[in-house]
Design a protein around this motif. Sequence first.
Motif, PDB file in Angstrom:
ATOM      1  N   ALA A  25      -2.072   4.719  -6.598  1.00  0.00           N
ATOM      2  CA  ALA A  25      -1.718   4.993  -5.529  1.00  0.00           C
ATOM      3  C   ALA A  25      -1.024   3.824  -4.705  1.00  0.00           C
ATOM      4  CB  ALA A  25      -3.080   5.140  -4.878  1.00  0.00           C
ATOM      5  N   TYR A  26      -0.455   2.734  -5.049  1.00  0.00           N
ATOM      6  CA  TYR A  26      -0.190   0.855  -4.622  1.00  0.00           C
ATOM      7  C   TYR A  26       0.847   0.862  -5.719  1.00  0.00           C
ATOM      8  CZ  TYR A  26      -3.739  -0.672  -7.859  1.00  0.00           C
ATOM      9  OH  TYR A  26      -4.496  -1.179  -9.123  1.00  0.00           O
ATOM     10  N   ALA A  27       1.686  -0.275  -4.720  1.00  0.00           N
ATOM     11  CA  ALA A  27       2.142  -0.753  -5.789  1.00  0.00           C
ATOM     12  C   ALA A  27       2.028  -2.352  -5.094  1.00  0.00           C
ATOM     13  CB  ALA A  27       3.442  -0.513  -5.991  1.00  0.00           C
ATOM     14  N   ILE A  28       2.242  -3.556  -5.795  1.00  0.00           N
ATOM     15  CA  ILE A  28       1.624  -5.021  -4.932  1.00  0.00           C
ATOM     16  C   ILE A  28       3.346  -5.853  -5.713  1.00  0.00           C
ATOM     17  CG2 ILE A  28       0.711  -7.571  -5.334  1.00  0.00           C
ATOM     18  CD1 ILE A  28      -1.520  -5.180  -5.997  1.00  0.00           C
ATOM     19  N   HIS A  57      -2.834   0.266   9.844  1.00  0.00           N
ATOM     20  CA  HIS A  57      -4.515   0.043  10.437  1.00  0.00           C
ATOM     21  C   HIS A  57      -4.701   1.319  10.296  1.00  0.00           C
ATOM     22  CE1 HIS A  57      -7.610  -0.309  12.577  1.00  0.00           C
ATOM     23  NE2 HIS A  57      -7.614   0.319  13.405  1.00  0.00           N
ATOM     24  N   ASN A  58      -6.033   2.532   9.522  1.00  0.00           N
ATOM     25  CA  ASN A  58      -6.210   3.125   9.745  1.00  0.00           C
ATOM     26  C   ASN A  58      -5.322   3.925   8.412  1.00  0.00           C
ATOM     27  OD1 ASN A  58      -7.776   3.844  11.565  1.00  0.00           O
ATOM     28  ND2 ASN A  58      -6.873   4.326  12.510  1.00  0.00           N
ATOM     29  N   HIS A  63      -7.902   0.291   2.865  1.00  0.00           N
ATOM     30  CA  HIS A  63      -8.677  -0.130   2.562  1.00  0.00           C
ATOM     31  C   HIS A  63      -9.399  -0.157   1.569  1.00  0.00           C
ATOM     32  CE1 HIS A  63      -8.726   0.953   7.642  1.00  0.00           C
ATOM     33  NE2 HIS A  63      -8.715   0.244   6.939  1.00  0.00           N
ATOM     34  N   TRP A  64      -9.246   1.396   0.075  1.00  0.00           N
ATOM     35  CA  TRP A  64     -10.123   1.049  -0.620  1.00  0.00           C
ATOM     36  C   TRP A  64      -9.806   0.252  -1.270  1.00  0.00           C
ATOM     37  CZ3 TRP A  64      -7.023   1.179  -5.089  1.00  0.00           C
ATOM     38  CH2 TRP A  64      -7.500   1.740  -5.901  1.00  0.00           C
ATOM     39  N   LEU A  65      -8.371  -0.378  -0.897  1.00  0.00           N
ATOM     40  CA  LEU A  65      -7.410  -2.044  -2.299  1.00  0.00           C
ATOM     41  C   LEU A  65      -8.101  -2.823  -1.462  1.00  0.00           C
ATOM     42  CD1 LEU A  65      -5.674  -2.415  -4.781  1.00  0.00           C
ATOM     43  CD2 LEU A  65      -4.115  -2.886  -3.061  1.00  0.00           C
TER      44      LEU A  65
END
Length: 77
Positions: A25-28, A57-58, A63-65
């Motif tokens: 769901a993400y990449a860093i 924001h939102n 927020h999960w990460l």
Amino acid sequence: MYKLKVVFLSTLLFTIFGFKSDKQAYAIFSKDGKQVKYQNMLSELEKADIVFFGEQHNNPICHWLQFEISKDLEKRK
């Protein structure tokens, strides 16, 4: 009745196969633009006294990460 069964089966199959857990769901990324593994990032964050989170924001993924990072850092200390 046949159309209802087809719609139900299609929805069921989409739900089962459409949301695979192997999709990230993400990449860093580092400041150099190179992709960083989550565990490597945690190791670096563990050395810091303070960690600031930047976010959109939102954004539920942000927020999960943030929550996951905070939880994992707490486990390590």
